[in-house]
Design a protein around this motif. Structure first.
Motif, short mmCIF file in Angstrom:
data_model
loop_
_atom_site.label_atom_id
_atom_site.label_comp_id
_atom_site.label_asym_id
_atom_site.label_seq_id
_atom_site.Cartn_x
_atom_site.Cartn_y
_atom_site.Cartn_z
N ALA A 189 -15.19 -1.98 0.69
CA ALA A 189 -14.22 -1.06 0.09
C ALA A 189 -14.83 -0.30 -1.09
O ALA A 189 -14.17 0.58 -1.66
N ALA A 208 0.84 -1.20 0.00
CA ALA A 208 0.00 0.00 0.00
C ALA A 208 0.87 1.25 0.00
O ALA A 208 0.56 2.25 -0.67
N PRO A 268 -8.15 -0.38 -1.28
CA PRO A 268 -8.31 0.99 -1.78
C PRO A 268 -7.63 1.23 -3.13
O PRO A 268 -7.98 2.18 -3.84
N PHE A 269 -6.68 0.36 -3.50
CA PHE A 269 -5.95 0.53 -4.75
C PHE A 269 -6.31 -0.55 -5.78
O PHE A 269 -5.73 -0.61 -6.86
N GLN A 302 -7.70 -5.83 3.28
CA GLN A 302 -8.27 -4.53 3.61
C GLN A 302 -7.32 -3.39 3.24
O GLN A 302 -7.75 -2.34 2.75
N GLU A 303 -6.02 -3.60 3.45
CA GLU A 303 -5.03 -2.56 3.15
C GLU A 303 -4.84 -2.37 1.64
O GLU A 303 -4.53 -1.26 1.18
N LYS A 306 1.00 4.34 -2.80
CA LYS A 306 0.91 5.77 -2.46
C LYS A 306 2.10 6.54 -3.03
O LYS A 306 1.95 7.68 -3.47
#
Length: 301
Positions: A283, A206, A250-251, A246-247, A210
Motif C-alpha cells: 500500500a 473506507a 489507503p487511508f 487492504q481496504e 471517502k
C-alpha cells in the motif's frame, strides 16, 4: 585445535558470502538493501500492558520508561482510559497540565517519542442523535489538546452508532468531519480503528473515509479487530481480515499489529503476519506499526 579453528573460520567465511549473495526479494518485506532500515518503525501500544496498569502494578506515567528500558521501543501509543485511571482532573475535564508536564518530562528523560492517543468512552461519533453526537465530538477536544501538548500527531477514535449501516455512516461522516475540523487547527490527525460492528467492515469504513474526505482524517487498521458481531461464545460474524486491511490501508496513518497467541515458533496462531505486512508494504505505507498484545496465555511482558 588450530586445524579445527581454521576449518571453522573457513566455513564461517563461506556462509557469510552465501548470505550476502541471497536475493533480497526472498523476503517480501525486505528493502532494496539488507543494510537499510525497514519501511516501517515499531511503536508500542499501551493496551499491551493494560492488565498491569488497571491491576495497579504500573501507571500511565511509568509506561514510556518501561517501553524503552524493558523492550527497547522508543515510540509509544497511549490509551486515554489509562490516563483517567489515575488522575481526577482527566476524569472530569482533561485539563491536568501538571500531569501532562510530568508525563512529557519522563518521555524526554528516556528518549521516548509520543505518537498517538487512543480514545474510548467519550461517546459515539456515529450517534444518530445530533445532540449526543455533538457532545461526543466535544468530549474529544481535550484529547486533541493533550495530544498536541505531548507532541503526538494523532488521536484514534471510534465511529460507533446504532442504526442501519447507511444511517450510521452518514452520522459518523458528520461527527468525524466536525472533530477533524477542530483537530486540524492543532495539526492533529483523527483516525478510526476497525473496532466492532460496522467499523469492522472494511468497505463500510473506507466509504466513510471517502465521504469525510479530509487530509487529517484516516484509519488505523487493526489486524485482529474484524469481528462485526459477538455473542456469549465469542465472534458470531467476522470480516475477512486480509480484505479489510487492504481496504483500509489507503487511508492509514498508522497500523495496529494485534496479537493474541503464538505457536512454538513465535508465529501468531490465527493471523498470517507475513501476508498482512505485505499488504501494508504494497500500500506504500511508511510509518509506525504499533504492537498491541491482547492475549491471555502468556504474560504481557
Amino acid at each position: 585445535m588450530t586445524l579445527h579453528r581454521r576449518d571453522f573460520l573457513k566455513h564461517l567465511a563461506q556462509a557469510s558470502a552465501a548470505a550476502v549473495a541471497l536475493p533480497v526479494f526472498a523476503n517480501p518485506l525486505a528493502t532494496s538493501s539488507p543494510q537499510k532500515k525497514m519501511f516501517f518503525e515499531i511503536s508500542l501500544a499501551e493496551w499491551s500492558l493494560h492488565k498491569a496498569i488497571f491491576g495497579g502494578k504500573m501507571t500511565n506515567l511509568d509506561f514510556p520508561a518501561k517501553a524503552k528500558k524493558d523492550f527497547g521501543i522508543g515510540i509509544v501509543e497511549y490509551v486515554n482510559t489509562c490516563f483517567r485511571s489515575e488522575t481526577k482532573d482527566f476524569r472530569e475535564n482533561g485539563k491536568d497540565t501538571a500531569y501532562l508536564k510530568e508525563l512529557l518530562m519522563r518521555c524526554k528523560n528516556n528518549g521516548v517519542k509520543n505518537h498517538l492517543i487512543m480514545c474510548d468512552a467519550e461517546g459515539n461519533l456515529g450517534d444518530l442523535d445530533d445532540a449526543k453526537r455533538k457532545q461526543a465530538v466535544e468530549n474529544h477536544y481535550k484529547w486533541v489538546e493533550a495530544a498536541k501538548f505531548l507532541g503526538c500527531v494523532t488521536i484514534r477514535v471510534n465511529a460507533a452508532g446504532q442504526g442501519t449501516a447507511d444511517e450510521v455512516a452518514k452520522a459518523a461522516t458528520d461527527g468525524l468531519g466536525r472533530l477533524s475540523e477542530f483537530a486540524a487547527k492543532s495539526k492533529i490527525n483523527v483516525i478510526v480503528e476497525n473496532h466492532g460492528s460496522y467499523s469492522s467492515n472494511g468497505q463500510w469504513l473506507a466509504g466513510v473515509m471517502k465521504a469525510v474526505n479530509m487530509k487529517n482524517c484516516g484509519t488505523l487498521p487493526d489486524f485482529g479487530n474484524f469481528c462485526m458481531k459477538r455473542n456469549a461464545n465469542g465472534c458470531e460474524e467476522s470480516y475477512d481480515r486480509y480484505q479489510g486491511t487492504q481496504e483500509l490501508m489507503p487511508f492509514a496513518k498508522g497500523v495496529s499489529a494485534k496479537t493474541n497467541d503464538f505457536d512454538e515458533n513465535g508465529n501468531e496462531k490465527v493471523m498470517d503476519y507475513m501476508r498482512l505486512m505485505k499488504i501494508v508494504k504494497d500500500a506504500g505505507f511508511k510509518g509506525y506499526v504499533g504492537i498491541e498484545y491482547e492475549g491471555n496465555n502468556i504474560s504481557e511482558d
